[in-house]
Design a protein around this motif. Structure first.
Motif, PDB file in Angstrom:
ATOM      1  N   ILE A   1       0.801  -0.838   0.392  1.00  0.00           N
ATOM      2  CA  ILE A   1      -0.426   0.288   0.318  1.00  0.00           C
ATOM      3  C   ILE A   1       1.084   1.397  -0.373  1.00  0.00           C
ATOM      4  O   ILE A   1       1.539   1.079   0.663  1.00  0.00           O
ATOM      5  CB  ILE A   1      -0.851  -0.349   1.106  1.00  0.00           C
ATOM      6  CG1 ILE A   1      -1.983  -0.888   1.758  1.00  0.00           C
ATOM      7  CG2 ILE A   1      -1.636   1.104   1.813  1.00  0.00           C
ATOM      8  CD1 ILE A   1      -2.485  -1.562   2.874  1.00  0.00           C
ATOM      9  N   GLU A   2       1.153   1.674  -0.979  1.00  0.00           N
ATOM     10  CA  GLU A   2       1.618   3.563  -1.083  1.00  0.00           C
ATOM     11  C   GLU A   2       1.519   4.092   0.647  1.00  0.00           C
ATOM     12  O   GLU A   2      -0.048   4.688   0.364  1.00  0.00           O
ATOM     13  CB  GLU A   2       1.683   3.835  -2.538  1.00  0.00           C
ATOM     14  CG  GLU A   2       2.688   5.716  -1.890  1.00  0.00           C
ATOM     15  CD  GLU A   2       2.953   6.342  -3.611  1.00  0.00           C
ATOM     16  OE1 GLU A   2       2.768   7.193  -3.661  1.00  0.00           O
ATOM     17  OE2 GLU A   2       1.737   5.408  -4.423  1.00  0.00           O
ATOM     18  N   ILE A   3       2.262   5.030   0.619  1.00  0.00           N
ATOM     19  CA  ILE A   3       2.256   5.935   1.983  1.00  0.00           C
ATOM     20  C   ILE A   3       2.809   6.989   0.903  1.00  0.00           C
ATOM     21  O   ILE A   3       3.674   7.764   0.879  1.00  0.00           O
ATOM     22  CB  ILE A   3       3.324   5.454   3.112  1.00  0.00           C
ATOM     23  CG1 ILE A   3       3.085   4.074   3.172  1.00  0.00           C
ATOM     24  CG2 ILE A   3       3.069   6.672   3.829  1.00  0.00           C
ATOM     25  CD1 ILE A   3       3.686   3.431   4.602  1.00  0.00           C
ATOM     26  N   LYS A   4       1.624   7.918   1.805  1.00  0.00           N
ATOM     27  CA  LYS A   4       1.981   9.752   0.925  1.00  0.00           C
ATOM     28  C   LYS A   4       2.721  10.157   1.991  1.00  0.00           C
ATOM     29  O   LYS A   4       2.558  10.105   3.355  1.00  0.00           O
ATOM     30  CB  LYS A   4       0.490  10.112   0.795  1.00  0.00           C
ATOM     31  CG  LYS A   4      -0.378   9.422  -0.255  1.00  0.00           C
ATOM     32  CD  LYS A   4      -1.933  10.709   0.045  1.00  0.00           C
ATOM     33  CE  LYS A   4      -2.534  10.924   0.957  1.00  0.00           C
ATOM     34  NZ  LYS A   4      -4.291  11.336   0.946  1.00  0.00           N
ATOM     35  N   GLU A   5       3.354  11.041   1.086  1.00  0.00           N
ATOM     36  CA  GLU A   5       3.952  12.038   2.116  1.00  0.00           C
ATOM     37  C   GLU A   5       3.824  12.605   3.863  1.00  0.00           C
ATOM     38  O   GLU A   5       3.801  12.978   5.039  1.00  0.00           O
ATOM     39  CB  GLU A   5       4.932  12.648   1.522  1.00  0.00           C
ATOM     40  CG  GLU A   5       6.395  13.566   2.233  1.00  0.00           C
ATOM     41  CD  GLU A   5       6.821  14.532   1.107  1.00  0.00           C
ATOM     42  OE1 GLU A   5       7.638  14.721   0.464  1.00  0.00           O
ATOM     43  OE2 GLU A   5       6.429  15.880   0.858  1.00  0.00           O
ATOM     44  N   VAL A   6       2.423  12.968   3.137  1.00  0.00           N
ATOM     45  CA  VAL A   6       2.149  14.010   3.947  1.00  0.00           C
ATOM     46  C   VAL A   6       0.202  13.477   4.326  1.00  0.00           C
ATOM     47  O   VAL A   6      -0.406  13.428   3.151  1.00  0.00           O
ATOM     48  CB  VAL A   6       2.189  15.505   4.278  1.00  0.00           C
ATOM     49  CG1 VAL A   6       1.235  16.093   3.101  1.00  0.00           C
ATOM     50  CG2 VAL A   6       1.831  15.370   5.588  1.00  0.00           C
ATOM     51  N   TYR A   7      -1.068  13.151   5.086  1.00  0.00           N
ATOM     52  CA  TYR A   7      -1.835  13.552   5.128  1.00  0.00           C
ATOM     53  C   TYR A   7      -2.707  13.695   5.887  1.00  0.00           C
ATOM     54  O   TYR A   7      -2.082  14.981   7.170  1.00  0.00           O
ATOM     55  CB  TYR A   7      -2.887  11.889   5.922  1.00  0.00           C
ATOM     56  CG  TYR A   7      -2.379  10.303   5.395  1.00  0.00           C
ATOM     57  CD1 TYR A   7      -2.919   9.982   4.020  1.00  0.00           C
ATOM     58  CD2 TYR A   7      -0.696  10.189   5.120  1.00  0.00           C
ATOM     59  CE1 TYR A   7      -2.165   9.016   3.542  1.00  0.00           C
ATOM     60  CE2 TYR A   7      -0.456   9.120   4.743  1.00  0.00           C
ATOM     61  CZ  TYR A   7      -0.994   8.386   3.866  1.00  0.00           C
ATOM     62  OH  TYR A   7      -0.982   7.594   3.264  1.00  0.00           O
ATOM     63  N   THR A   8      -3.422  14.856   5.035  1.00  0.00           N
ATOM     64  CA  THR A   8      -3.768  16.146   5.933  1.00  0.00           C
ATOM     65  C   THR A   8      -6.316  15.460   6.238  1.00  0.00           C
ATOM     66  O   THR A   8      -6.044  14.583   5.489  1.00  0.00           O
ATOM     67  CB  THR A   8      -4.609  17.141   5.374  1.00  0.00           C
ATOM     68  OG1 THR A   8      -4.954  16.756   3.876  1.00  0.00           O
ATOM     69  CG2 THR A   8      -3.020  17.862   4.400  1.00  0.00           C
ATOM     70  N   GLY A   9      -7.055  16.528   6.625  1.00  0.00           N
ATOM     71  CA  GLY A   9      -7.888  15.581   7.485  1.00  0.00           C
ATOM     72  C   GLY A   9      -8.793  17.070   7.018  1.00  0.00           C
ATOM     73  O   GLY A   9      -8.616  18.030   5.422  1.00  0.00           O
TER      74      GLY A   9
END
Length: 515
Positions: free
Chosen positions: A12-20
């Protein structure tokens, strides 16, 4: 590194940053930096793994540095013995029984030359835990870098140089607060011109916490001290957009996992607002950069191997909180200075977190957690109550002179101790899950004969150096101390002529007095 695709073990690819949701979309690398000071944080570059070491003589510590560098440490961190910290040479009567015990004994530039023998200063960063005599030790380091032919403009590292927490929590001060603050701002000013990449102060909450403060007190008192240093530098006419970029912080990481993470996030946000209010417009001057050390006082002499788990938890919290560099304590620290085996497992702990755990794959992985965000806000609110009270007293120096910080820390320490003794707080292996202890055999001890060895070196040094040049340099330093000039160039000249640390400290004692 950041253009490489990062995935979980399942692909599963992991994004650099996650936002809500929109209202929570604060990004790392943007004011007020709650989520980290770099846009990509550890995806771009891991934190500096720095192991604190220094004991006995410069010769012995040099061997340990070479060992740590061979094991993959990325920066050195120097511990100095007590006489060096309070400005006494090894041959002074007050040094007896203390030479080389809690750090390395440094009496002159000769010792610094031995300490870094075979190590190019231009290729490493060095952190020096030294306060009252910081200007002198920094001068010795600069003198050696010059002898090695390094470009001083590229020299990088950190000097602790934080005297306020010495008055509040630790006690290794020499001079009264006002001349001590002068020495600190002299270092700020000198380095901003001569050694621009050097971090001129590491504003330290670590020792405040070790003295028994709560997480909120550590946060509040450290930032209040930071604010006092900012104001002192502004009063000296320095540009906040220049010197604030070279301030760094030094925090403790204790056992309460989520509180510690929230503490680091709150610290960044608060500092961004404090610097902005005092006139910083450059983003670099608004960023709180910090080193973390795991909590020495949390480690137990009982069942010492349990400390490996404590240190791992604390190190993980520091990383999730966004530290720039980290020192992990040896599991045997409650018994002695770390053995080589303990130093190695401490470093491996960091390497396992960095390369095996996956926590570095995305920036600020806990952001948006209801608990973490609420806790960050609560810590900030509680810390500001203290800061406002200190501001009302006239700042940290006044609060320390009135014994305010010292009393607050003492009462928190007393309450904690009571909770341990009553069993209200559980300390595994100490007041619960105990066992009959075997006497620890593999402990690291420093021999008292070191003092004799250091004294012989001082005698030899004084017979070989140009004593006329030394007394001229010391007398010029004394005259400058009576006036308003920056003292760093005078200290550097004295050091380059092989004046001893004690001779320099005594010259300043004669002018400034002792606290």
């Amino acid at each position: 590194m950041s253009d490489k695709k990062i995935t979980t073990t399942s692909g599963i690819e992991i994004k650099e940053v996650y936002t809500g949701p929109v209202e929570m979309n604060e990004l790392p690398g943007e004011f007020p930096f709650t989520r980290g000071i770099q846009k990509d944080m550890y995806r771009g570059k891991p934190w500096t793994m720095r192991q604190y070491a220094g004991f006995s003589t410069a010769e012995e510590s040099n061997k340990r540095y070479h060992y740590l560098l061979s094991q993959g440490t990325m920066g050195l961190s120097v511990a100095f013995d007590l006489p060096t910290q309070i400005g006494y040479d090894s041959d002074h009567e007050l040094s007896e029984g203390e030479v080389g015990k809690v750090g390395v004994a440094i009496d002159s530039l000769k010792d610094i030359e031995i300490l870094f023998d075979g190590i190019e200063l231009k290729n490493i960063t060095t952190s020096m835990t030294i306060n009252a005599t910081a200007a002198t030790l920094l001068a010795m380091y600069i003198a050696l870098a010059k002898k090695q032919g390094a470009d001083l403009k590229q020299l990088s590292g950190t000097i602790q140089n934080d005297i306020l927490k010495e008055y509040a929590a630790r006690g290794t001060y020499i001079y009264p607060p006002t001349p001590s603050m002068r020495l600190i701002t002299d270092v700020f000013e000198y380095c901003s011109k001569e050694v621009p990449k050097w971090n001129t102060i590491s504003i330290s909450g670590y020792h405040i916490r070790e003295a028994g403060s709560t997480a909120v007190q550590e946060l509040a008192f450290t930032l209040a001290n930071g604010k006092t240093y900012l104001k002192a530098a502004l009063d000296k006419g320095l540009d906040i957009n220049v010197f604030a970029k070279r301030l760094s912080f030094f925090f403790n990481c204790h056992n309460n996992f989520f509180e510690e993470i929230a503490k680091f996030r709150a610290a960044r946000r608060m500092w961004a607002h404090i610097t902005k209010e005092l006139g910083a417009t450059d983003l670099g001057a608004q960023k709180l950069r910090f080193h973390t050390q795991t909590g020495g006082s949390t480690l137990t002499a009982q069942q010492p191997m349990n400390n490996i788990v404590r240190v791992s938890n604390q190190a993980l919290a520091a990383v999730l909180g966004g530290t720039q560099s980290l020192h992990t304590n040896g599991y045997d620290e409650a018994l002695s200075l770390p053995t080589e085996a303990a130093a190695k497992i401490a470093l491996r702990t960091q390497q396992i977190i960095a390369f095996e755990s996956g926590v570095t794959d995305t920036v600020d992985p806990l952001a948006g957690s209801y608990f973490i965000e609420a806790l960050t806000d609560e810590l900030e609110k509680a810390a500001y109550i203290y800061i406002d009270k200190i501001d009302a007293m006239g700042g940290s120096v006044k609060a320390i002179e009135q014994d305010y910080m010292q009393q607050e820390i003492a009462s928190a320490a007393y309450q904690y101790q009571n909770e341990i003794e009553s069993g209200e707080k559980i300390l595994v292996g100490v007041n619960r899950f105990t066992q009959t202890e075997e006497t620890a055999t593999n402990v690291f001890r420093v021999d008292d004969s070191i003092r004799k060895h250091q004294i012989e070196k001082i005698i030899k040094l004084k017979s070989e150096r140009n004593n006329q040049a030394v007394s001229e340099a010391l007398s010029q330093l004394g005259n400058a101390a009576k006036g308003k000039e920056n003292l760093m160039p005078y200290i550097l000249t004295a050091v380059e002529n092989y004046a001893t640390l004690g001779e320099i400290a005594n010259t300043l004692r004669a002018i400034f007095g002792e606290y």
